[in-house]
Design an enzyme around this catalytic site. Structure first.
Site, PDB file in Angstrom:
ATOM      1  N   CYS A 187       0.838  -1.200   0.000  1.00  0.00           N
ATOM      2  CA  CYS A 187       0.000   0.000   0.000  1.00  0.00           C
ATOM      3  C   CYS A 187       0.877   1.256   0.000  1.00  0.00           C
ATOM      4  CB  CYS A 187      -0.878  -0.007   1.251  1.00  0.00           C
ATOM      5  SG  CYS A 187      -1.878   1.465   1.408  1.00  0.00           S
TER       6      CYS A 187
ATOM      7  N   CYS B 250      -0.777   5.293   7.362  1.00  0.00           N
ATOM      8  CA  CYS B 250      -2.134   4.874   7.712  1.00  0.00           C
ATOM      9  C   CYS B 250      -2.153   3.968   8.944  1.00  0.00           C
ATOM     10  CB  CYS B 250      -2.732   4.142   6.515  1.00  0.00           C
ATOM     11  SG  CYS B 250      -4.405   3.556   6.796  1.00  0.00           S
TER      12      CYS B 250
ATOM     13  N   CYS C  68      -3.237  -0.763   8.888  1.00  0.00           N
ATOM     14  CA  CYS C  68      -2.431  -1.994   8.915  1.00  0.00           C
ATOM     15  C   CYS C  68      -1.152  -1.739   9.708  1.00  0.00           C
ATOM     16  CB  CYS C  68      -2.015  -2.409   7.499  1.00  0.00           C
ATOM     17  SG  CYS C  68      -3.371  -2.928   6.451  1.00  0.00           S
TER      18      CYS C  68
ATOM     19  N   GLN D 159     -18.881 -10.293  13.024  1.00  0.00           N
ATOM     20  CA  GLN D 159     -17.436 -10.431  12.810  1.00  0.00           C
ATOM     21  C   GLN D 159     -17.054  -9.785  11.477  1.00  0.00           C
ATOM     22  OE1 GLN D 159     -15.064 -11.990  14.724  1.00  0.00           O
ATOM     23  NE2 GLN D 159     -16.377 -12.877  16.304  1.00  0.00           N
TER      24      GLN D 159
ATOM     25  N   TYR E  30     -20.968 -13.819  26.420  1.00  0.00           N
ATOM     26  CA  TYR E  30     -20.462 -12.711  25.592  1.00  0.00           C
ATOM     27  C   TYR E  30     -20.847 -13.026  24.132  1.00  0.00           C
ATOM     28  CZ  TYR E  30     -17.299 -12.055  29.654  1.00  0.00           C
ATOM     29  OH  TYR E  30     -16.755 -11.904  30.900  1.00  0.00           O
TER      30      TYR E  30
ATOM     31  N   GLU F 132     -25.439 -11.584  26.741  1.00  0.00           N
ATOM     32  CA  GLU F 132     -24.747 -10.471  26.085  1.00  0.00           C
ATOM     33  C   GLU F 132     -25.188  -9.169  26.748  1.00  0.00           C
ATOM     34  OE1 GLU F 132     -22.543  -9.614  23.560  1.00  0.00           O
ATOM     35  OE2 GLU F 132     -23.183  -7.551  23.882  1.00  0.00           O
TER      36      GLU F 132
ATOM     37  N   CYS G 111      -9.657 -12.618  21.628  1.00  0.00           N
ATOM     38  CA  CYS G 111      -9.007 -11.725  20.661  1.00  0.00           C
ATOM     39  C   CYS G 111      -7.779 -11.070  21.292  1.00  0.00           C
ATOM     40  CB  CYS G 111      -9.989 -10.678  20.147  1.00  0.00           C
ATOM     41  SG  CYS G 111     -10.796  -9.763  21.456  1.00  0.00           S
TER      42      CYS G 111
HETATM   43  C1  LIG Z   1     -15.628 -10.419  21.040  1.00  0.00           C
HETATM   44  S1  LIG Z   1     -17.324 -10.019  21.048  1.00  0.00           S
HETATM   45  C2  LIG Z   1     -17.988 -11.616  20.735  1.00  0.00           C
HETATM   46  C3  LIG Z   1     -19.271 -11.637  19.976  1.00  0.00           C
HETATM   47  C4  LIG Z   1     -19.737 -12.965  19.401  1.00  0.00           C
HETATM   48  N1  LIG Z   1     -19.397 -14.112  20.186  1.00  0.00           N
HETATM   49  C5  LIG Z   1     -19.296 -13.137  17.965  1.00  0.00           C
HETATM   50  O1  LIG Z   1     -18.600 -14.095  17.640  1.00  0.00           O
HETATM   51  O2  LIG Z   1     -19.678 -12.295  17.143  1.00  0.00           O
HETATM   52  C6  LIG Z   1     -17.583  -9.754  22.743  1.00  0.00           C
HETATM   53  C7  LIG Z   1     -19.009  -9.407  23.117  1.00  0.00           C
HETATM   54  O3  LIG Z   1     -19.090  -9.316  24.538  1.00  0.00           O
HETATM   55  C8  LIG Z   1     -20.003  -8.279  24.887  1.00  0.00           C
HETATM   56  N2  LIG Z   1     -19.714  -7.938  26.295  1.00  0.00           N
HETATM   57  C9  LIG Z   1     -18.774  -7.110  26.788  1.00  0.00           C
HETATM   58  N3  LIG Z   1     -18.766  -7.157  28.140  1.00  0.00           N
HETATM   59  C10 LIG Z   1     -19.720  -8.055  28.507  1.00  0.00           C
HETATM   60  C11 LIG Z   1     -20.163  -8.559  29.754  1.00  0.00           C
HETATM   61  N4  LIG Z   1     -19.631  -8.149  30.908  1.00  0.00           N
HETATM   62  N5  LIG Z   1     -21.133  -9.495  29.751  1.00  0.00           N
HETATM   63  C12 LIG Z   1     -21.695  -9.920  28.587  1.00  0.00           C
HETATM   64  N6  LIG Z   1     -21.305  -9.469  27.376  1.00  0.00           N
HETATM   65  C13 LIG Z   1     -20.329  -8.552  27.331  1.00  0.00           C
HETATM   66  C14 LIG Z   1     -19.735  -7.225  23.845  1.00  0.00           C
HETATM   67  O4  LIG Z   1     -20.833  -6.363  23.720  1.00  0.00           O
HETATM   68  C15 LIG Z   1     -19.507  -8.078  22.589  1.00  0.00           C
HETATM   69  O5  LIG Z   1     -20.708  -8.289  21.898  1.00  0.00           O
END
Ligand SMILES: C[S@@+](CC[C@H](N)C(=O)[O-])C[C@H]1O[C@@H](n2cnc3c(N)ncnc32)[C@H](O)[C@@H]1O
Length: 466
Positions: A75, A81, A84, A293, A322, A343, A420
């Site tokens: 790039c 930027c 990346c 995602q 989550y 969630e 992550c």
């Molecule tokens: C890495 S994302 C995972 C989403 C989903 N598993 C996916 O694959 O798309 C983490 C998620 O945890 C939620 N989150 C953050 N803190 C939380 C908590 N204390 N309890 C429940 N959910 C939470 C965020 O809003 C987000 O949607």
């Protein structure tokens, strides 16, 4: 030693590792120096630009020995930027490096010395992978060749809020660049202003494009400080005349002086504000504010790995903590007796419920709230009918300690941790191992964000005792 190092001093360093920000890591005596753009295996001269108590930051002033993994960035605005961070490294070595980083965290933070980490699963074609692009709009921007340009849209330059214009960004679908240029030309010819966050003035803040990989549907969202109907109607006509895959054009109102990109209110100028994406046998409805995602192809790789590790027979109760828009749980639902998701974001739970209905799934339930609070209510309300599998997929900061403690008390036989952030993953695995007798069975990194330092990991854990 630390006292001997001064700002602007040039030091010679052997780069021995890579930090989580993608910086080369080396030492001057015992003092750690992070150098942007330096690769493991290289010997460099670096100018120290910032000296902290325990470490320093340097910038490369000369290469003494270059790594064979070094490559030319593809790039032209890579140096500027913030999109990346690893384009100076071959893709193959990025994958190796991501595997090493997960391994290193497990050893250093988790204290796990003998857990084999599987090689990071990469993409066949690590380009155009982003299904969602959010481009900041600015009245000026740094452009290709590092020149100031007029009205611009792009990622921010590293560590600033200065917009960087790239004619073609290869991590996003080509249509996103074409749409960006169409919007900018229309704004220029109609004298529409970009939002200036320093003055909290101006109209257009961001251009968001979402493109489904498996249906080709495209969504355009203009994030603006007010609903200028004349501008939006004219722009919508031009966009629809130029791009046949656009299924919806939306104005998102964000009137606040904030770094948060999207506001809560949407006005639909074309379509119903949604596009469809397919994953395996499922179809997901994606709206401007939906969590989904960013890399659809690798999302399937990640979820298939979760499915494989889950090894469900149709009889199991699965908790998906989550859960975002419920996508992991919904992906596993046809192989489980029941899936319960938790969630904290109410809109994501709404999306999960909509996706359940859209896919005719009848064995799921979604709860809004914090996983660390709701899990105890769930244990009580299910009359001690314990899950057979718990999946956690927390944000970067990892699981709340209260949740980890509940997991240890619950003694579920199988856990799958999707992470992550390898550092918080290693910390949480250590807790689960020490307090809950969970043993790590498999560790599989997956590359969701090629050319960046980010790495996702799926870990299978089993309890040593029943
Ligand atoms: C890495 S994302 C995972 C989403 C989903 N598993 C996916 O694959 O798309 C983490 C998620 O945890 C939620 N989150 C953050 N803190 C939380 C908590 N204390 N309890 C429940 N959910 C939470 C965020 O809003 C987000 O949607």
């Amino acid at each position: 030693m630390a006292e001997k190092l001064n700002k602007n001093q040039i030091v010679e360093i052997d780069i021995t590792g890579m930090s989580h920000q993608g910086f080369g890591v080396g030492k001057v005596d015992d003092f750690v120096v992070f150098t942007e753009g330096a690769l493991p295996g290289e010997r460099i001269k670096a100018r120290l630009v910032s000296i902290k108590k325990d470490y320093a930051y340097g910038i490369i002033s000369e290469y003494i020995e270059k790594s064979p993994d070094r490559r030319d960035p593809f790039c032209p605005v890579y140096d500027l930027c913030g999109g990346c961070s690893l384009q100076h490294m071959s893709y193959e070595s990025q994958l190796k490096n991501k595997t090493v980083r997960v391994d290193d965290c497990l050893k250093r933070i988790g204290g796990f010395t003998d857990i084999p980490v599987l090689p990071c699963i990469g993409m066949q074609e690590p380009y155009e992978y982003r299904n969602k692009v959010q481009l900041a709009v600015g009245s000026t921007g740094l452009g290709e060749g590092n020149k100031q340009r007029g009205l611009s849209a792009g990622f921010y330059a590293r560590r600033t809020h200065q917009v960087v214009y790239a004619q073609q960004c290869r991590i996003q679908p080509g249509i996103a660049d074409q749409i960006k240029d169409t919007v900018l030309i229309y704004m220029k010819s109609n004298k529409i202003s970009a939002y200036d966050e320093t003055k909290n003035k101006g109209l257009v803040r961001h251009i968001m494009v979402r493109k489904s990989v498996n249906t080709d549907d495209v969504m355009v969202v203009i994030v603006a400080t007010e609903n200028n109907r004349v501008f939006m109607k004219g722009l919508t006509d031009i966009l629809l005349a130029s791009f046949q895959d656009i299924k919806t054009v939306v104005l998102n109102l964000n009137t606040k002086a904030t770094n948060v990109i999207m506001g809560n209110e949407c006005v639909y100028y074309y379509g119903d504000g949604s596009i469809q994406e397919k994953l395996g046998d499922l179809t997901f409805r994606i709206t401007p504010l939906s969590f989904f995602q960013v890399n659809t192809l690798q999302m399937k790789v990640l979820y298939d790995k979760v499915k494989e590790y889950a090894g469900l027979t149709g009889e199991e109760i699965v908790w998906d903590l989550y859960c975002g828009a419920g996508t992991i749980g919904l992906y596993l639902a046809d192989q489980a007796k029941k899936v319960i998701g938790i969630e904290s974001v109410p809109q994501a739970v709404e999306n999960a419920k909509e996706n359940t209905i859209q896919n005719n799934i009848r064995n799921t339930e979604f709860i809004t709230g914090k996983a660390e609070d709701e899990i105890n209510q769930l244990i009580q309300s299910t009359n001690n009918i314990h899950p057979d599998l718990i999946i956690v997929d927390p944000p970067r900061k990892g699981c709340h300690e209260r949740l980890l403690s509940s997991l240890c008390e619950l003694r579920t036989q199988k856990l799958i941790y999707v992470s992550c952030n390898p550092s918080t993953l290693a910390r949480d695995l250590k807790y689960l191992n020490e307090h809950g007798k969970y043993e790590i069975k498999k560790v599989q990194p997956v590359d969701m964000f090629p050319w960046t330092e980010h790495v996702e990991t799926v870990v299978l854990l089993k309890r040593l005792e029943k």
